[in-house]
Design an enzyme around this catalytic site. Sequence first.
Site, PDB file in Angstrom:
ATOM      1  CG  ASP A 233       5.491  15.680 -13.259  1.00  0.00           C
ATOM      2  OD1 ASP A 233       5.015  15.317 -14.113  1.00  0.00           O
ATOM      3  OD2 ASP A 233       4.861  15.320 -12.010  1.00  0.00           O
TER       4      ASP A 233
ATOM      5  CG  HIS B 122       6.242  14.513  -5.318  1.00  0.00           C
ATOM      6  ND1 HIS B 122       4.831  13.611  -5.671  1.00  0.00           N
ATOM      7  CD2 HIS B 122       6.216  15.322  -6.064  1.00  0.00           C
ATOM      8  CE1 HIS B 122       4.291  14.383  -6.527  1.00  0.00           C
ATOM      9  NE2 HIS B 122       5.029  15.423  -6.963  1.00  0.00           N
TER      10      HIS B 122
ATOM     11  CD  GLN C 264       7.710  14.428  -9.707  1.00  0.00           C
ATOM     12  OE1 GLN C 264       7.620  13.396 -10.453  1.00  0.00           O
ATOM     13  NE2 GLN C 264       6.772  15.234  -9.753  1.00  0.00           N
TER      14      GLN C 264
ATOM     15  CG  ASP D 275       0.216  17.614  -7.431  1.00  0.00           C
ATOM     16  OD1 ASP D 275      -0.437  17.462  -8.677  1.00  0.00           O
ATOM     17  OD2 ASP D 275       1.469  17.051  -7.452  1.00  0.00           O
TER      18      ASP D 275
ATOM     19  CD  GLU E 160      -3.947  15.961  -9.098  1.00  0.00           C
ATOM     20  OE1 GLU E 160      -3.977  15.380 -10.151  1.00  0.00           O
ATOM     21  OE2 GLU E 160      -2.933  15.463  -8.112  1.00  0.00           O
TER      22      GLU E 160
END
Length: 648
Positions: free
Chosen positions: A136, A179, A247, A279, A321
Site C-alpha cells: 500500500d 493498522h 493490513q 494516517d 489525515e
Amino acid sequence: MNQVAIHRLLAGKSLAKPSKKDLPALFEKRLAANLTLIQDLYYSLYPGQDAAFEELPGMLGKLFRDRPEDLRFQDLERLNEGAWYQSEKWVGMQLYADRFSGDIRGLIDKLPYFEKLGVNFLHVMPLTRQPKGENDGGYAVSSHTEIDPRFGTEADFLEFTGACREKGVCLMLDFVVNHTSDQYPWAQKAREGDAEYAGYYYMFPDRTLPDLYEETLPEIFPETSPGNFTFIPETGQWVMTVFNQYQWDLNYTNPRVFLAMLKNMVVLANKGVDVLRFDALAFLWKKLGTNSQNLPEAHQLIALFRLCLQVVAPGVAILAEAIVAPREIVRYFGEGRLAGNECEAAYNATYMACLWNSIATKKTNLLYRSLADIPSIPESCSWINYIRCHDDIGLGFDDRQIEALGWNPAAHRRFLLDYYCQRLEWSPSRGVLFMYNPVTGDGRITGSTASLLGLEEALDSGNAADVETAFDKIVMMYGVILASAGIPLIYAGDEIGMLNDYSYLREKDKENDSRWVNRPIHDWEAVAALDDPNRLPSRIFSRLQSLIRLRRKLPSLGGGKSVLHHPGNEHLYVFERKAEKGSLLVVANFDENPQVLNATWVRNLGYLKGSAYTNLVDGTSHSVQSALLEIRPYGLLWLKTVDGAGAK
C-alpha cells in the site's frame, strides 16, 4: 483556552531562557495540567480498566527522560512561540525517499535542492519497516519505529533529522495509527495463536460478527480488496482488514493497544520527527451498526494521544489525515472542551477537490459554496493545503452544495471522472481511474498535476499554445495554495512539471494500483538543466521558487486570517489575506477566456494606486484602462496593498 496555552501560562518566564534544570519541572507541570483530562478521556474509552491507566504516568516519565536534550529545548522554544506551524515561512514538499533520492542519505544530499526551491517542511513517506512487494505504498508497516534497511540505517535517519534541525527544516513522518501489516510482530504472534496479541486485532472464530459488520461497513478498495475481513488459515479465524487484506486493523477497544501505540508514537517523535501524520485516523474506532468512521470514540482517542504527547514533547504536532466530508474534517481539530486539543493540523481535502472541480467546470461556484459551509477552525490550528499528493483525488463534496447549484450529484461526479480520466474527447486531462465501482458509479482520480492540467496532452500534440495554457494552470493552482491560510504542500515533481509515470503497469506488485501513475522517479536530469531558462521545467521551477520567496516575505500569509470575496463573476476566485500592514488580494481566473473585476472595488480595498498595480506573481506593472480590471485566461494576481494600507 486549549492545553498548550495553559502550559505556556504555567511555564511563565522560564520559557524565555530555560535552563537544563528547568526541563524536569516543566514536564511535571505539563503532566499535572493534562492528567485530569487524560484520565477523563481514558476512562470514557476504557471504563474499569485501571491497570493500564496506572502504568501511564510512569510511561510518560520514561519517554520524557529518553527524549534528547536538544529536542526538549526545541519543545520549549515552540511552546513559547505558540502556534509555530502557522508561520508564512513554512512551505512543504511531499515525497517518497526511494523515488526522490534513492534512500535517506540521498535526502541529506538533496537538502540544498529544497533550500534552493524554498522548501523547509518535508513530508517523507513511510520509512519504517514494511513488507516487500505489495505494501500500500508503504502504509502496511511492519514496525512503527525501526527504519527499513531499504532506506538506510537508524544512524542515517538520526543524521538526517539532525541535518534538518540544523537547516531549520521541519520533518513530518507518517504514524500509521489504524493498522499494521500482517508481518508485524504482533500479527505474527496472533497468527501463532498467542491470545494476548490476538486481542490487539479484531479477530473472530466465524463469520457471524463479520457479516454483521459488513452490513454497514463501506468498501475502501472494492476492486482489489473487496469486503472488510480476511480469513487466516493458520488460526481458522477472520481478521478485520478494512483497507487491504495484508493490513490488519488495530483493536483500540483494548487499552493495551493504546499504550503500545502511544509508546511507538513518542519513540518516533524522539528520533527528531516534528509532525506526526496520523494516517487513516477516521477509522480508529469500530462499532457494529455504524460505518465505523468519524465516531466520537475516535475523536476521544486522538485527543488522548495528543494530550499525552503534549506532556512529553509539546513541540511536536499531529496532522489529521482525514479525507472525509467537509464538516467532518473540522471536527479533528477538536470540539467543545477538546477544541484545539485534538490535531494541530489537517489536510484541506475539500479545498483541493473544489479547485479541481473549478478547473473542469471553469466555474468557482461550488468552491465558494463549499468553503462557506465549512465551520471556522480553532485559532491555534492550521490547514495543510495541497494540489496533489501520493494518493488519489476523491470527490467527497457535500451533495447539498451540488444540488443547490441545480446539478445532480451523481451525474456531476460522473462528469468529473469523465473529464479527468480520458473519457471525454475534448478534455486535455490525462488522468487515470482509481477504484471505480461500476455498481455505484463511484470512483477516484489519479495522475500528476501536470498531466491532469493538460501538459502531457499538449506536449504529445506539439501544440505550443496548449503548453502555455498548461503552464498557466500549474502556476495558478500552486499560486492559490501558496497564498491560502495554512501550510502549502508541493508534491515532489510538480515543481518541474513531471508527467504521469506509466511504468507501474509493468510491475506485478503495482499494476493494479493506478496511484503509482503519479509517483514517478524524480527527474534529476531536468533539475541539472534548471539554469536553462527556456526549458519548461526550468520555467515552472523558477515561477514557484519566486512565489515561495514572496510568500515568506509577506506576514499577511501567516496565521489563519482569510476573507472570501464574491466578485460577481462565476469564473473568478478572489480572497484576501489580512494584515495590519501589507494585506494581499489574490485573484484567480479559472476560465479559458479573459475575465474582469470591478476596478473601483479593488481600488477601495487599497490595491490600486490610481489606475496602476503590480502583479507580484510575475513582477509586471499594469494600468487599468477602464472601470474594469482584466485577468487573462488562467491568470493569477497577487496584489499587495499600496502605501502601507492594511487590515480594515
